[in-house]
Design a protein around this motif. Sequence first.
Motif, PDB file in Angstrom:
ATOM      1  N   MET A 180       0.823  -1.201   0.000  1.00 51.72           N
ATOM      2  CA  MET A 180       0.000   0.000   0.000  1.00 51.72           C
ATOM      3  C   MET A 180       0.863   1.259   0.000  1.00 51.72           C
ATOM      4  SD  MET A 180      -2.729   1.393   2.836  1.00 51.72           S
ATOM      5  CE  MET A 180      -1.371   1.951   3.867  1.00 51.72           C
ATOM      6  N   SER A 181       1.924   1.256   0.772  1.00 48.05           N
ATOM      7  CA  SER A 181       2.793   2.431   0.856  1.00 48.05           C
ATOM      8  C   SER A 181       3.497   2.692  -0.469  1.00 48.05           C
ATOM      9  CB  SER A 181       3.819   2.232   1.973  1.00 48.05           C
ATOM     10  OG  SER A 181       3.171   2.076   3.205  1.00 48.05           O
ATOM     11  N   TRP A 182       3.975   1.629  -1.095  1.00 51.36           N
ATOM     12  CA  TRP A 182       4.595   1.806  -2.424  1.00 51.36           C
ATOM     13  C   TRP A 182       3.579   2.393  -3.403  1.00 51.36           C
ATOM     14  CZ3 TRP A 182       2.769  -0.672  -6.832  1.00 51.36           C
ATOM     15  CH2 TRP A 182       3.474  -0.408  -8.009  1.00 51.36           C
ATOM     16  N   TYR A 183       2.366   1.902  -3.370  1.00 54.11           N
ATOM     17  CA  TYR A 183       1.336   2.363  -4.301  1.00 54.11           C
ATOM     18  C   TYR A 183       1.001   3.838  -4.054  1.00 54.11           C
ATOM     19  CZ  TYR A 183      -3.071   2.558  -6.868  1.00 54.11           C
ATOM     20  OH  TYR A 183      -4.075   2.912  -7.742  1.00 54.11           O
ATOM     21  N   LEU A 184       0.876   4.225  -2.778  1.00 53.26           N
ATOM     22  CA  LEU A 184       0.511   5.605  -2.453  1.00 53.26           C
ATOM     23  C   LEU A 184       1.649   6.587  -2.746  1.00 53.26           C
ATOM     24  CD1 LEU A 184      -1.346   5.067   0.950  1.00 53.26           C
ATOM     25  CD2 LEU A 184      -2.387   5.653  -1.254  1.00 53.26           C
ATOM     26  N   GLY A 185       2.888   6.112  -2.659  1.00 47.51           N
ATOM     27  CA  GLY A 185       4.011   7.027  -2.795  1.00 47.51           C
ATOM     28  C   GLY A 185       4.631   7.085  -4.168  1.00 47.51           C
ATOM     29  N   ARG A 186       4.115   6.333  -5.114  1.00 46.39           N
ATOM     30  CA  ARG A 186       4.799   6.216  -6.402  1.00 46.39           C
ATOM     31  C   ARG A 186       4.767   7.500  -7.225  1.00 46.39           C
ATOM     32  NH1 ARG A 186      -0.334   4.774  -7.162  1.00 46.39           N
ATOM     33  NH2 ARG A 186      -1.276   4.819  -9.252  1.00 46.39           N
TER      34      ARG A 186
ATOM     35  N   ASP B 106       7.212   3.655   5.570  1.00 46.41           N
ATOM     36  CA  ASP B 106       7.257   5.101   5.796  1.00 46.41           C
ATOM     37  C   ASP B 106       8.129   5.771   4.740  1.00 46.41           C
ATOM     38  OD1 ASP B 106       7.017   7.597   6.930  1.00 46.41           O
ATOM     39  OD2 ASP B 106       7.337   6.893   8.959  1.00 46.41           O
ATOM     40  N   MET B 107       9.273   5.173   4.440  1.00 48.07           N
ATOM     41  CA  MET B 107      10.180   5.716   3.437  1.00 48.07           C
ATOM     42  C   MET B 107       9.523   5.765   2.055  1.00 48.07           C
ATOM     43  SD  MET B 107      12.353   4.564   0.780  1.00 48.07           S
ATOM     44  CE  MET B 107      12.730   2.866   1.169  1.00 48.07           C
ATOM     45  N   LEU B 108       8.758   4.736   1.721  1.00 48.67           N
ATOM     46  CA  LEU B 108       8.147   4.666   0.395  1.00 48.67           C
ATOM     47  C   LEU B 108       6.978   5.633   0.242  1.00 48.67           C
ATOM     48  CD1 LEU B 108       8.050   0.798  -0.174  1.00 48.67           C
ATOM     49  CD2 LEU B 108       9.544   2.447  -1.309  1.00 48.67           C
ATOM     50  N   GLY B 109       6.161   5.764   1.288  1.00 47.51           N
ATOM     51  CA  GLY B 109       4.903   6.481   1.127  1.00 47.51           C
ATOM     52  C   GLY B 109       4.784   7.824   1.795  1.00 47.51           C
ATOM     53  N   GLY B 110       5.738   8.198   2.680  1.00 47.45           N
ATOM     54  CA  GLY B 110       5.668   9.486   3.349  1.00 47.45           C
ATOM     55  C   GLY B 110       4.419   9.642   4.195  1.00 47.45           C
TER      56      GLY B 110
ATOM     57  N   SER C 228      -2.092   4.136   6.497  1.00 53.01           N
ATOM     58  CA  SER C 228      -1.722   2.922   7.231  1.00 53.01           C
ATOM     59  C   SER C 228      -2.250   2.997   8.658  1.00 53.01           C
ATOM     60  CB  SER C 228      -0.205   2.724   7.233  1.00 53.01           C
ATOM     61  OG  SER C 228       0.453   3.754   7.947  1.00 53.01           O
ATOM     62  N   ASP C 229      -2.235   4.207   9.231  1.00 55.15           N
ATOM     63  CA  ASP C 229      -2.793   4.378  10.573  1.00 55.15           C
ATOM     64  C   ASP C 229      -4.291   4.082  10.602  1.00 55.15           C
ATOM     65  OD1 ASP C 229      -0.367   5.041  11.620  1.00 55.15           O
ATOM     66  OD2 ASP C 229      -0.763   7.184  11.827  1.00 55.15           O
ATOM     67  N   VAL C 230      -4.992   4.453   9.527  1.00 56.54           N
ATOM     68  CA  VAL C 230      -6.429   4.163   9.454  1.00 56.54           C
ATOM     69  C   VAL C 230      -6.659   2.646   9.515  1.00 56.54           C
ATOM     70  CG1 VAL C 230      -8.482   4.257   7.981  1.00 56.54           C
ATOM     71  CG2 VAL C 230      -7.022   6.280   8.217  1.00 56.54           C
ATOM     72  N   ILE C 231      -5.885   1.905   8.718  1.00 59.81           N
ATOM     73  CA  ILE C 231      -6.003   0.441   8.731  1.00 59.81           C
ATOM     74  C   ILE C 231      -5.592  -0.113  10.093  1.00 59.81           C
ATOM     75  CG2 ILE C 231      -5.088  -1.685   7.730  1.00 59.81           C
ATOM     76  CD1 ILE C 231      -4.818  -0.149   5.074  1.00 59.81           C
ATOM     77  N   GLN C 232      -4.503   0.400  10.628  1.00 50.80           N
ATOM     78  CA  GLN C 232      -4.022  -0.067  11.923  1.00 50.80           C
ATOM     79  C   GLN C 232      -5.029   0.213  13.027  1.00 50.80           C
ATOM     80  OE1 GLN C 232      -0.324   2.032  11.845  1.00 50.80           O
ATOM     81  NE2 GLN C 232       0.761   0.417  10.736  1.00 50.80           N
ATOM     82  N   MET C 233      -5.711   1.356  12.939  1.00 52.23           N
ATOM     83  CA  MET C 233      -6.726   1.669  13.936  1.00 52.23           C
ATOM     84  C   MET C 233      -7.873   0.672  13.866  1.00 52.23           C
ATOM     85  SD  MET C 233      -7.348   4.023  16.328  1.00 52.23           S
ATOM     86  CE  MET C 233      -7.821   2.658  17.375  1.00 52.23           C
ATOM     87  N   GLY C 234      -8.265   0.286  12.645  1.00 52.44           N
ATOM     88  CA  GLY C 234      -9.318  -0.709  12.482  1.00 52.44           C
ATOM     89  C   GLY C 234      -8.908  -2.063  13.046  1.00 52.44           C
ATOM     90  N   VAL C 235      -7.669  -2.480  12.739  1.00 53.73           N
ATOM     91  CA  VAL C 235      -7.167  -3.756  13.260  1.00 53.73           C
ATOM     92  C   VAL C 235      -7.063  -3.702  14.778  1.00 53.73           C
ATOM     93  CG1 VAL C 235      -5.174  -5.305  13.298  1.00 53.73           C
ATOM     94  CG2 VAL C 235      -5.923  -4.298  11.139  1.00 53.73           C
ATOM     95  N   LEU C 236      -6.564  -2.574  15.280  1.00 48.31           N
ATOM     96  CA  LEU C 236      -6.404  -2.403  16.715  1.00 48.31           C
ATOM     97  C   LEU C 236      -7.742  -2.500  17.446  1.00 48.31           C
ATOM     98  CD1 LEU C 236      -4.517  -1.631  19.077  1.00 48.31           C
ATOM     99  CD2 LEU C 236      -4.906   0.758  18.503  1.00 48.31           C
ATOM    100  N   TYR C 237      -8.734  -1.809  16.917  1.00 48.95           N
ATOM    101  CA  TYR C 237     -10.043  -1.812  17.584  1.00 48.95           C
ATOM    102  C   TYR C 237     -10.690  -3.197  17.507  1.00 48.95           C
ATOM    103  CZ  TYR C 237     -14.225   0.299  19.541  1.00 48.95           C
ATOM    104  OH  TYR C 237     -15.259   0.622  20.380  1.00 48.95           O
ATOM    105  N   LEU C 238     -10.514  -3.866  16.369  1.00 53.40           N
ATOM    106  CA  LEU C 238     -11.033  -5.233  16.249  1.00 53.40           C
ATOM    107  C   LEU C 238     -10.366  -6.148  17.268  1.00 53.40           C
ATOM    108  CD1 LEU C 238     -12.740  -7.366  14.831  1.00 53.40           C
ATOM    109  CD2 LEU C 238     -10.915  -7.604  13.119  1.00 53.40           C
ATOM    110  N   GLY C 239      -9.051  -5.996  17.439  1.00 58.03           N
ATOM    111  CA  GLY C 239      -8.346  -6.793  18.429  1.00 58.03           C
ATOM    112  C   GLY C 239      -8.857  -6.555  19.833  1.00 58.03           C
TER     113      GLY C 239
END
Length: 552
Positions: free
Chosen positions: A19-25, A165-169, A176-187
């Motif tokens: 995802m980061s590579w795709y967003l930062g290309r 982080d390097m690839l996508g800034g 990525s934080d949005v996805i991580q927040m979803g995973v975190l809350y599900l956990g």
Amino acid sequence: MNSLDWSVVTVYIAGMVFMSWYLGRKQTDMQDYYLGGNDLSWWAIGISTMATQCSTNSLLGAPAFIITAGMLWLQYEFAVPVAMIVIMVFLLPFYRKLKLVSIYEYLELRFGVGTRTLLSVLFQVLRAFATGVTVYGIAIVLQEIVGIPFIYSVLLLGTVTIIYDMLGGMTAVVYSDVIQMGVLYLGILLCVVYSVMAVGGLGEVFALFPQVGATLAKVTGEPVAFSGFTAVDFSGHGLGDGKTFAFWPMLLGGLFLYVSYYGCDQTQVQRELSSKDLDDTNLSLMLNGFSRFPLVLTYCFMGVCIGAYIVANPEFLQSLRTDSGWEYNLAVPKFVLANLPNGVIGLVIVALFSAAMSSLDSTINSLSATTIKDIYEQFFAKDGVIPQDKQLFLSRIMTVFWGLVCVGFSFVVGDISRSVIESVNKIGSLANGPILALFLMGILTRRVNSQGAVTGLVAGFAGNVALWIYAPKVSWLWWNVIGCGGSFITGYLASLAFPAPEAKKLEGLIYHRGMAASLEYKRNWPRNYAIMAVYTLFMIGFCLIMGRVLDG
């Protein structure tokens, strides 16, 4: 953990990198890399802000606090909406109007390059060290509960975060934080569901939790000050009575802490500067102001459920005993390994990774931004300008550099890590108030000059250190208030001994009545401020009623 759990972890890591590579290309310059081209969605920024605040220490530490002390931690959230209002009115308008990347550039415009450099370097050193401690903490947890050697835990977490982080800034950081927040809350929700089932239902959770204090005292032989479901403590003031977590220090100390953290810390403000306009910036802050309480309430309730499980299964406490004593921060992961099925365990481990990554990614991006803007561009770039064709390369190199530094710190804090982790909020509170005062002196006064500002900053910090050493019964939460007030007053008085700043140099840098009209807001923000203030009263009322009903 088995192969199914590791498959979940592997898919997650691969997805983050892709995802980061795709967003930062398509990124081409620093504006794209550090601010997402000022085109990031307000809701994503708001969720990202919450994810960064919800670190591994929060995910493990808050439930540990609930298990050992009760629901008093919720008082810490009462000030968040009011803090958002202060930031919207007094701080963010100046940052957006001046089109800043590093917020410390404001300090140069107001007080000179020396003040800007001082605060930027201070931020870089302290934030990198604190992040190293965070990485160390999650690596120790993974080593303790999963058996991954410490070095591999650090390298896995650090390498993955540095790469994406390097690839996508900043774009990669936010989404990525949005996805991580979803995973975190599900956990968190999965832990709640399984812990409720483990004790026989919600009714048993509410019946057993008030007995946690007595159970801990019986098993450990140590006295426990336990509040149960009581979440609002008016019994003390924290100014020498030993009541660190009383209502007033948590409300007022929390207010100054949150204004400083969300309004004067590059890791938080940088993403707020990435929105399309000031209205979107305010919307993201408003989302954070409304959503943090439900999030914190959820992971505090996870602590309630595991506390009830401990009462029903006191032998579980033995799994929390380490060579150095009882380690309640292990309660959540130990419960997960003992009670959740494979696959779900992998998802919860991913949630722990997410909590750590969401703090690490924004930190190294912000450290890169301040180094490039405040140091390299100021002192090394020809004519203070970095050619556009070199901006992206330098930004990515500096991101990798700071990622390696933060990971490196995690290997050298071993012998002091426990005391540092336990004291991390205290250490932050030493500096939060004085740093906030420095910005407020610039924005709210015309008389304060650079000499007075730096004098106030040093005096406020020294005063807080003196309180820590000589007045240990004063709640460290008050340091945020006392440090800010002491710095502001000292800075103003010290400025009187030096010439006042030239009036023409203050244009556009000082708050004044009617300023909101020049900002061309599209929304009725005074009405929204009132709604957020009422929401604070709602939170207090909810916690009062909860304590009275559930504690009988």
